[in-house]
Design a protein around this motif. Structure first.
Motif, PDB file in Angstrom:
ATOM      1  N   ASN A  51       2.339   1.407  -4.188  1.00 60.20           N
ATOM      2  CA  ASN A  51       1.518   2.023  -4.557  1.00 60.20           C
ATOM      3  C   ASN A  51       1.423   3.000  -5.503  1.00 60.20           C
ATOM      4  N   GLN A  52       2.988   3.232  -4.800  1.00 61.58           N
ATOM      5  CA  GLN A  52       4.492   4.604  -5.333  1.00 61.58           C
ATOM      6  C   GLN A  52       3.991   3.736  -7.047  1.00 61.58           C
ATOM      7  N   SER A  53       4.233   3.433  -7.096  1.00 60.57           N
ATOM      8  CA  SER A  53       4.791   2.556  -8.661  1.00 60.57           C
ATOM      9  C   SER A  53       4.118   2.724  -9.595  1.00 60.57           C
ATOM     10  N   THR A 100       7.609   8.688   5.755  1.00 60.86           N
ATOM     11  CA  THR A 100       8.361  10.067   6.074  1.00 60.86           C
ATOM     12  C   THR A 100       9.556  10.564   5.524  1.00 60.86           C
ATOM     13  N   GLN A 101       8.998  11.752   4.458  1.00 66.01           N
ATOM     14  CA  GLN A 101      10.794  11.663   4.371  1.00 66.01           C
ATOM     15  C   GLN A 101      10.744  12.589   6.087  1.00 66.01           C
ATOM     16  N   SER A 102      12.266  13.036   5.821  1.00 66.96           N
ATOM     17  CA  SER A 102      12.737  14.136   7.175  1.00 66.96           C
ATOM     18  C   SER A 102      12.675  15.522   6.319  1.00 66.96           C
ATOM     19  N   ARG A 103      11.829  15.879   6.830  1.00 67.96           N
ATOM     20  CA  ARG A 103      10.970  16.998   6.326  1.00 67.96           C
ATOM     21  C   ARG A 103       9.982  17.705   7.795  1.00 67.96           C
ATOM     22  N   ALA A 104      10.247  18.309   8.436  1.00 66.57           N
ATOM     23  CA  ALA A 104       9.374  18.559   9.636  1.00 66.57           C
ATOM     24  C   ALA A 104       8.088  18.933   9.644  1.00 66.57           C
ATOM     25  N   LEU A 152       0.886  -1.044  -0.173  1.00 66.21           N
ATOM     26  CA  LEU A 152       0.123   0.137   0.202  1.00 66.21           C
ATOM     27  C   LEU A 152       0.612   0.816  -0.035  1.00 66.21           C
ATOM     28  N   ARG A 153       1.826   0.854   0.171  1.00 63.67           N
ATOM     29  CA  ARG A 153       3.376   1.844   0.144  1.00 63.67           C
ATOM     30  C   ARG A 153       3.956   2.402  -1.306  1.00 63.67           C
ATOM     31  N   ASP A 154       5.288   1.481  -0.975  1.00 62.27           N
ATOM     32  CA  ASP A 154       5.780   1.224  -2.296  1.00 62.27           C
ATOM     33  C   ASP A 154       5.062   0.458  -3.732  1.00 62.27           C
ATOM     34  N   VAL A 194      21.387  14.185  -5.775  1.00 62.58           N
ATOM     35  CA  VAL A 194      20.452  14.748  -5.638  1.00 62.58           C
ATOM     36  C   VAL A 194      19.391  15.965  -4.444  1.00 62.58           C
ATOM     37  N   PHE A 195      21.298  15.943  -3.596  1.00 63.76           N
ATOM     38  CA  PHE A 195      21.289  16.418  -2.060  1.00 63.76           C
ATOM     39  C   PHE A 195      22.033  17.849  -2.024  1.00 63.76           C
ATOM     40  N   GLY A 196      23.349  17.359  -3.094  1.00 63.91           N
ATOM     41  CA  GLY A 196      23.734  18.537  -2.825  1.00 63.91           C
ATOM     42  C   GLY A 196      24.486  18.492  -1.943  1.00 63.91           C
ATOM     43  N   LEU A 247      11.323   6.640   9.168  1.00 63.56           N
ATOM     44  CA  LEU A 247      11.800   7.524   8.402  1.00 63.56           C
ATOM     45  C   LEU A 247      13.205   7.413   7.237  1.00 63.56           C
ATOM     46  N   TYR A 248      13.133   7.689   6.358  1.00 66.92           N
ATOM     47  CA  TYR A 248      14.044   7.653   5.023  1.00 66.92           C
ATOM     48  C   TYR A 248      14.802   8.254   4.296  1.00 66.92           C
ATOM     49  N   ASN A 249      15.940   8.520   4.372  1.00 64.70           N
ATOM     50  CA  ASN A 249      17.043   9.313   3.751  1.00 64.70           C
ATOM     51  C   ASN A 249      18.127   8.664   2.682  1.00 64.70           C
ATOM     52  N   PRO A 294      18.704   3.412   5.595  1.00 65.94           N
ATOM     53  CA  PRO A 294      19.211   4.694   4.860  1.00 65.94           C
ATOM     54  C   PRO A 294      18.829   4.172   3.577  1.00 65.94           C
ATOM     55  N   GLU A 295      18.137   4.598   3.028  1.00 65.06           N
ATOM     56  CA  GLU A 295      17.969   4.281   1.292  1.00 65.06           C
ATOM     57  C   GLU A 295      18.965   4.494   0.747  1.00 65.06           C
ATOM     58  N   THR A 296      18.976   3.586  -0.495  1.00 63.51           N
ATOM     59  CA  THR A 296      19.779   3.621  -0.899  1.00 63.51           C
ATOM     60  C   THR A 296      20.902   2.829  -0.721  1.00 63.51           C
ATOM     61  N   SER A 336       1.553  11.932   4.603  1.00 65.08           N
ATOM     62  CA  SER A 336       1.885  13.460   3.519  1.00 65.08           C
ATOM     63  C   SER A 336       2.257  14.011   2.668  1.00 65.08           C
ATOM     64  N   ALA A 337       1.936  12.346   1.410  1.00 67.08           N
ATOM     65  CA  ALA A 337       2.106  13.003   0.495  1.00 67.08           C
ATOM     66  C   ALA A 337       0.533  13.385  -0.157  1.00 67.08           C
ATOM     67  N   SER A 338      -0.152  12.776   0.236  1.00 65.18           N
ATOM     68  CA  SER A 338      -1.682  13.782  -0.955  1.00 65.18           C
ATOM     69  C   SER A 338      -2.690  13.248   0.620  1.00 65.18           C
TER      70      SER A 338
END
Ligand SMILES: CC(=O)SCCNC(=O)CCNC(=O)[C@H](O)C(C)(C)COP(=O)(O)OP(=O)(O)OC[C@H]1O[C@@H](n2cnc3c(N)ncnc32)[C@H](O)[C@@H]1OP(=O)(O)O
Ligand SMILES: CC(C)C(=O)C(=O)O
Ligand SMILES: [Mg+2]
Length: 555
Positions: A42-44, A103-107, A38-40, A139-141, A127-129, A176-178, A75-77
């Motif tokens: 569904n998002q694809s 969730t992403q790591s954004r407040a 329902l997440r990975d 991606v992040f620089g 949480l992932y990044n 730890p994504e990737t 928090s996506a939609s």
């Protein structure tokens, strides 16, 4: 494609791991399963699932036996948020099931995530990044410290928000994504830093989930990476070590299994391998692979077709007919030698014995399949397959030489048409060929036969096939010898008689003449014997079609 791909692609480096332990281990129990359909999954999808579809899918996952289900990215939609709210407000989460959200790591995203979870009895906040070099750069620089700080800050925020909502039993998961494309030392550094903030204990573990976000190496390399983390991570006794393999190289299942050997406790994946690009690891295959080793997977696929249909409808993606355990064709053999072995195996398999049917890794009945489709016949098939279908269709087994003869007739039909011959088609062909063989002989009255319109009496009641053959021989002026006869009782309680005769010129003896078979299934043995003899003789003296004539000659 490039003639020299090394100008564009480089080999994946080996892991320096001394005395690796995973190759000599075996899997003895099922891991903790986490469905991320329902997440990975569904998002694809081309069209993400609606709330109602997600509810249907969620309920199916619960029925299958999943205890941890990632339900979305609230928090996506609005749809994602509202789905989580409905699960909670409509009390749809069973007491033994924990939902998980990403969730992403954004407040602002973390805040919205907690808002969606308001009132939930238990939840895993995930949480992932991405931490691999190319993601840091492209991606992040960001440098290593900043990427680590992103994970640490997100963890701190989640810890605060969880602490402010003590009515919920929180579990924290960090990915730890990737991971699989990251320097192992740095992956450990980030995970240790995150765990250092969360402070898990053996009684309140956190989940560290190691993703092969993009599968980039062989499964043994992933196993080395997981074993390295298992050996070197801090707080190991307070961590549930999870893996999240994707399938870019087509080896996600192997990677997940080797990761279990290497120390993983938990696997995230999707049913039938849905998910980003080539998909997440297929949890159905993993579970059934355990099952075939005698290990209960804790997931129930007793009606695998129903699960497949629901998944196909919800995802709007088909499951391949050759998909392990679930595809339409995975318990079907078209080729002769496979059919022969399966038929023999099924005949010898006892219900209480270890499964040992060649070419069938599991009993199709265990996943709710019947044996109807186990054998299908086309021009690649042999007598074993044809006989199997006959046995099921007419309820009796023709003698071996008759099987050979009939199989050639079927093969001729399949060869000419170029397509499959259905089970009904095979039984019909058998009936037409052997039961209703038209020729000069017919029944005149209850106790007389006729040949070309001239009646002659049948032998007295209780006569055997040889006596009938002799009386017919006399009437038609030929020699008829019964060379094979078999009698069987069908499942319906009728009598099946298969008769092989040799027909020659009058007075002819020895092997000369033509051999042919006839058959009959009747209420009484007497009727069956006379009809089978009559059919065999009719075939021997009445056939005209060249193909059939050829088929009459034994191998
Ligand atoms: C491997 C995986 O499957 S991870 C899960 C992926 N799933 C999804 O992305 C589905 C849901 N996602 C979404 O709906 C959206 O991406 C949202 C709502 C989360 C964010 O949307 P937006 O704010 O528009 O950002 P966008 O989608 O472009 O994401 C990229 C931004 O997020 C940042 N980012 C990516 N991952 C993370 C992370 N884990 N933590 C913090 N920031 C991150 C990127 O650096 C980029 O920032 P920038 O715009 O400053 O360059
Ligand atoms: C969010 C993470 C676990 C993910 O889906 C991935 O890395 O593939
Ligand atoms: Mg993923």
């Amino acid at each position: 494609m490039l003639k020299n791909p090394s100008t564009k692609y480089q080999p994946f480096p080996a892991v320096a791991l001394n005395g690796r332990r995973w190759p000599s281990r075996t899997i003895t129990q099922a891991p903790i399963w986490m469905s991320t359909d329902l997440r990975d999954g569904n998002q694809s999808l081309i069209d993400p699932m609606s709330i109602d579809t997600k509810i249907e899918f969620f309920e199916m996952l619960v029925r299958i036996g999943f205890k941890q289900i990632e339900v979305g990215f609230p928090s996506a939609s609005q749809t994602e948020f509202d789905f989580v709210r409905r699960l909670i407000e409509e009390n749809r989460i069973p007491d033994d099931v924990t939902i998980e959200v990403l969730t992403q790591s954004r407040a602002e995203l973390i805040e919205r995530t907690f808002e969606s979870l308001d009132g939930v009895p238990r939840a895993i906040v995930h949480l992932y990044n991405a931490i691999a070099p190319s993601f840091r750069k492209i991606v992040f620089g960001l440098g290593k410290d900043e990427v680590k700080a992103l994970a640490v800050e997100g963890t701190r925020l989640i810890k605060q928000m969880a602490a402010a909502r003590p009515q919920t039993e929180w579990t924290y998961q960090y990915s730890p994504e990737t991971f699989s494309m990251t320097e192992l030392g740095f992956a450990r550094e980030v995970c240790d830093a995150v765990a250092g903030v969360w402070q898990p204990t053996p009684a309140h573990k956190m989940i560290v989930n190691l993703p092969a976000t993009v599968e980039a190496a062989m499964p043994n390399v992933f196993a080395d990476q997981v074993e390295w983390m298992d050996r070197n991570m801090a707080f190991r006794d307070s961590i549930v070590l999870s893996v999240h393999p994707h399938n870019d190289r087509g080896t996600a299942v192997a990677a997940a299994e080797m990761a279990l050997l290497a120390g993983a406790d938990r696997i995230e994946g999707c049913l039938f391998g849905n998910g980003e690009r080539t998909g997440n690891v297929d949890l159905v295959t993993l579970a059934m692979n355990l099952y075939t080793q005698g290990i209960s997977p804790g997931l129930d696929f007793s009606d695998i077709d129903a699960v497949r249909r629901t998944v196909e409808r919800c995802n709007q993606l088909p499951v391949h007919p050759r998909h392990p355990y679930a595809g339409d064709l995975v318990f079907t053999a078209f080729s002769g030698s496979h059919q022969d072995a399966i038929r023999k195996g099924l005949a010898q398999q006892r219900a209480d014995a270890i499964w040992e049917v060649p070419y069938l890794p599991i009993d199709p009945a265990d996943v709710g399949r019947n044996y109807d489709a186990v054998i299908r016949v086309n021009s690649q098939s042999g007598k074993g397959g044809t006989t199997w279908l006959l046995e099921r269709g007419i309820g009796a087994t023709p003698p071996r030489r008759m099987q050979i003869e009939f199989s050639r007739i079927v093969q001729g039909v399949a060869d000419r048409s170029g397509v499959e011959v259905t089970p009904q088609g095979i039984c019909e062909l058998f009936r037409k060929t052997y039961f209703d063989a038209k020729g000069p002989l017919a029944r005149a009255t209850a106790d007389t036969l006729s040949c070309n319109g001239r009646s002659f009496p049948t032998p007295p009641a209780g006569a055997d096939a040889a006596q009938y053959a002799a009386s017919i021989a006399k009437a038609i002026g030929r020699s008829i010898v019964v060379v094979d006869i078999e009698e069987q009782r069908t499942a319906e309680g009728k009598v099946a008689v298969f008769v092989g005769v040799r027909i020659g010129a009058a007075g002819e003896v020895g092997q000369a003449g033509i051999h042919c078979y006839g058959a009959a299934i009747r209420e009484s043995k007497e009727m069956a014997v006379i009809d089978a003899v009559m059919a065999s003789v009719n075939r021997g003296i009445g056939v005209t079609a060249p193909d059939e004539q050829a088929a009459l000659e034994f191998a």
